[in-house]
Design a protein around this motif. Structure first.
Motif, PDB file in Angstrom:
ATOM      1  N   ILE A 264      32.184 -28.847  14.745  1.00 13.00           N
ATOM      2  CA  ILE A 264      30.613 -28.975  15.156  1.00 13.00           C
ATOM      3  C   ILE A 264      29.780 -28.180  14.225  1.00 13.00           C
ATOM      4  O   ILE A 264      30.052 -27.100  14.149  1.00 13.00           O
ATOM      5  N   GLY A 265      28.664 -28.986  13.716  1.00 18.57           N
ATOM      6  CA  GLY A 265      27.624 -28.297  12.932  1.00 18.57           C
ATOM      7  C   GLY A 265      26.328 -28.471  13.554  1.00 18.57           C
ATOM      8  O   GLY A 265      25.457 -27.776  13.603  1.00 18.57           O
ATOM      9  N   THR A 266      25.878 -30.026  13.250  1.00 23.57           N
ATOM     10  CA  THR A 266      24.430 -30.402  13.574  1.00 23.57           C
ATOM     11  C   THR A 266      24.114 -29.891  15.056  1.00 23.57           C
ATOM     12  O   THR A 266      23.041 -29.601  15.161  1.00 23.57           O
ATOM     13  N   ALA A 267      24.903 -30.264  16.005  1.00 27.10           N
ATOM     14  CA  ALA A 267      24.675 -30.002  17.287  1.00 27.10           C
ATOM     15  C   ALA A 267      24.120 -28.387  17.438  1.00 27.10           C
ATOM     16  O   ALA A 267      23.274 -28.237  18.261  1.00 27.10           O
ATOM     17  N   PHE A 268      24.936 -27.425  16.874  1.00 27.08           N
ATOM     18  CA  PHE A 268      24.329 -25.999  16.948  1.00 27.08           C
ATOM     19  C   PHE A 268      23.163 -26.002  16.086  1.00 27.08           C
ATOM     20  O   PHE A 268      22.355 -25.029  16.583  1.00 27.08           O
ATOM     21  N   GLU A 269      22.992 -26.437  15.032  1.00 26.53           N
ATOM     22  CA  GLU A 269      21.899 -26.363  14.166  1.00 26.53           C
ATOM     23  C   GLU A 269      20.522 -26.866  15.072  1.00 26.53           C
ATOM     24  O   GLU A 269      19.652 -26.089  14.955  1.00 26.53           O
ATOM     25  N   GLU A 270      20.715 -27.878  15.720  1.00 27.86           N
ATOM     26  CA  GLU A 270      19.686 -28.359  16.608  1.00 27.86           C
ATOM     27  C   GLU A 270      19.586 -27.767  17.855  1.00 27.86           C
ATOM     28  O   GLU A 270      18.161 -27.810  18.194  1.00 27.86           O
ATOM     29  N   ASP A 271      20.385 -27.443  18.546  1.00 31.29           N
ATOM     30  CA  ASP A 271      20.198 -26.806  19.948  1.00 31.29           C
ATOM     31  C   ASP A 271      21.311 -25.593  20.025  1.00 31.29           C
ATOM     32  O   ASP A 271      22.519 -25.832  20.338  1.00 31.29           O
ATOM     33  N   GLU A 272      20.830 -24.230  19.672  1.00 31.97           N
ATOM     34  CA  GLU A 272      21.761 -23.316  19.919  1.00 31.97           C
ATOM     35  C   GLU A 272      22.161 -22.931  21.262  1.00 31.97           C
ATOM     36  O   GLU A 272      23.267 -22.260  21.545  1.00 31.97           O
ATOM     37  N   SER A 273      21.515 -23.596  22.253  1.00 30.63           N
ATOM     38  CA  SER A 273      21.920 -23.262  23.735  1.00 30.63           C
ATOM     39  C   SER A 273      23.250 -24.274  23.922  1.00 30.63           C
ATOM     40  O   SER A 273      23.776 -23.760  24.892  1.00 30.63           O
ATOM     41  N   PHE A 274      23.791 -24.991  23.141  1.00 33.53           N
ATOM     42  CA  PHE A 274      24.965 -25.511  23.077  1.00 33.53           C
ATOM     43  C   PHE A 274      26.119 -24.567  23.324  1.00 33.53           C
ATOM     44  O   PHE A 274      27.088 -24.727  23.665  1.00 33.53           O
ATOM     45  N   PHE A 275      25.931 -23.390  22.685  1.00 32.38           N
ATOM     46  CA  PHE A 275      26.795 -22.423  22.752  1.00 32.38           C
ATOM     47  C   PHE A 275      27.166 -21.918  24.203  1.00 32.38           C
ATOM     48  O   PHE A 275      28.290 -21.437  24.432  1.00 32.38           O
ATOM     49  N   ASN A 276      26.166 -22.013  24.984  1.00 33.43           N
ATOM     50  CA  ASN A 276      26.318 -21.616  26.612  1.00 33.43           C
ATOM     51  C   ASN A 276      27.198 -22.354  27.040  1.00 33.43           C
ATOM     52  O   ASN A 276      28.051 -21.748  28.344  1.00 33.43           O
ATOM     53  N   GLU A 277      27.549 -23.554  26.684  1.00 35.47           N
ATOM     54  CA  GLU A 277      28.468 -24.412  27.323  1.00 35.47           C
ATOM     55  C   GLU A 277      29.790 -24.139  26.876  1.00 35.47           C
ATOM     56  O   GLU A 277      30.932 -24.757  27.372  1.00 35.47           O
ATOM     57  N   LEU A 278      30.079 -23.483  25.953  1.00 35.90           N
ATOM     58  CA  LEU A 278      31.319 -23.079  25.108  1.00 35.90           C
ATOM     59  C   LEU A 278      31.705 -21.525  25.089  1.00 35.90           C
ATOM     60  O   LEU A 278      32.236 -21.179  24.036  1.00 35.90           O
ATOM     61  N   LYS A 279      31.123 -20.944  26.028  1.00 40.65           N
ATOM     62  CA  LYS A 279      31.400 -19.298  26.082  1.00 40.65           C
ATOM     63  C   LYS A 279      32.934 -19.111  26.334  1.00 40.65           C
ATOM     64  O   LYS A 279      33.389 -19.972  27.183  1.00 40.65           O
ATOM     65  N   LYS A 280      33.307 -17.865  25.768  1.00 41.20           N
ATOM     66  CA  LYS A 280      34.441 -17.406  26.304  1.00 41.20           C
ATOM     67  C   LYS A 280      34.692 -17.189  27.573  1.00 41.20           C
ATOM     68  O   LYS A 280      33.682 -16.816  28.106  1.00 41.20           O
ATOM     69  N   GLU A 281      35.803 -17.503  28.323  1.00 42.03           N
ATOM     70  CA  GLU A 281      35.713 -17.091  29.830  1.00 42.03           C
ATOM     71  C   GLU A 281      36.182 -15.836  30.132  1.00 42.03           C
ATOM     72  O   GLU A 281      36.946 -15.341  29.237  1.00 42.03           O
TER      73      GLU A 281
END
Length: 242
Positions: A225-242
């Motif tokens: 995944i590249g562009t999705a993180f470039e455009e919206d870093e909040s996407f990381f919030n859905e992929l945090k380590k548990e």
């Protein structure tokens, strides 16, 4: 020498699904690297790819050095050209664009790169790179002057991937391209995976956790995944380590 490929094989053999964050040197500001990598470290990402189709000469070297300051995650070169090779990374995808017929990207650039690669300790991972049409003309198409494979011609895609494996490729990479309107379909991923005995990478157009999970469930071992993180870093919030 790094053992990135060996570790990938080990993870895949255990049924682990790997996530790559792709960083394009032309699309990230050095001032933002530390904060961006902090988000990567807190996510489920297992690898970082660095590279792009058109990158200013030798900027990759400085960027990889900066990334390595903030993370222990393996950094793998995803080069669009020889100028993107740096020994500061852990590994390099030795990409052959087997979906196209431009000899420069099948073997030409590889020959040019040997003098540089001989001076490195990079883990060199031969990778069959297959571009799948995605509803828009991508940078890869423009730079390589090749056409993507039609997503409707699934058997041809399957056969191309298998041919790459039989030629000795260590990975197969199905790519919809940066900014793709549609990711690689579940049908293509599933059928390609069933025909392979090597790990499968899927990238391009994945912009949600659901699309990520679809790719995994269809058979992708590694998702990029590249562009999705470039455009919206909040996407990381859905992929945090548990």
């Amino acid at each position: 020498m790094s053992h990135v490929y060996k570790d990938i094989l080990g993870a895949v053999s255990q049924g682990e699904k790997l996530l790559v964050v792709l960083i394009d040197p032309d699309k990230i500001k050095f001032d933002n690297v530390s904060s961006f990598i902090e988000k990567v470290n807190k996510s489920i990402a297992t690898h970082i790819f660095v590279g792009g189709s058109t990158v200013e000469d030798y900027i990759t070297d400085a960027l990889v050095e900066e990334i390595k300051r903030y993370t222990k995650i393996p950094v793998v070169l995803f080069p669009g050209d020889v100028t993107q090779i740096t020994n500061k990374a852990d590994a390099i995808l030795f990409l052959s664009l087997i979906s196209g017929r431009n000899p420069e990207y099948l073997i030409g650039k590889h020959i040019t790169s040997i003098s540089k690669l001989k001076e490195t300790t990079l883990d060199i991972i031969s990778t069959g790179y297959i571009l799948i049409e995605s509803g828009t003309r991508t940078a890869v198409e423009r730079v390589t002057e090749t056409e993507p494979l039609l997503r409707t011609n699934v058997q041809y895609i399957v056969d191309t991937a298998k041919a790459g494996e039989l030629l000795g490729m260590k990975l197969i990479y199905l790519e919809a391209g940066s900014g793709a309107k549609r990711p690689v379909s579940k049908e293509i991923i599933s059928k390609v995976k069933k025909g392979l005995n090597i790990p499968l990478i899927v990238g391009g157009g994945i912009k949600s956790k659901k699309e990520l999970e679809n790719a995994y469930h269809s058979g992708a071992d590694i998702v990029v995944i590249g562009t999705a993180f470039e455009e919206d870093e909040s996407f990381f919030n859905e992929l945090k380590k548990e």
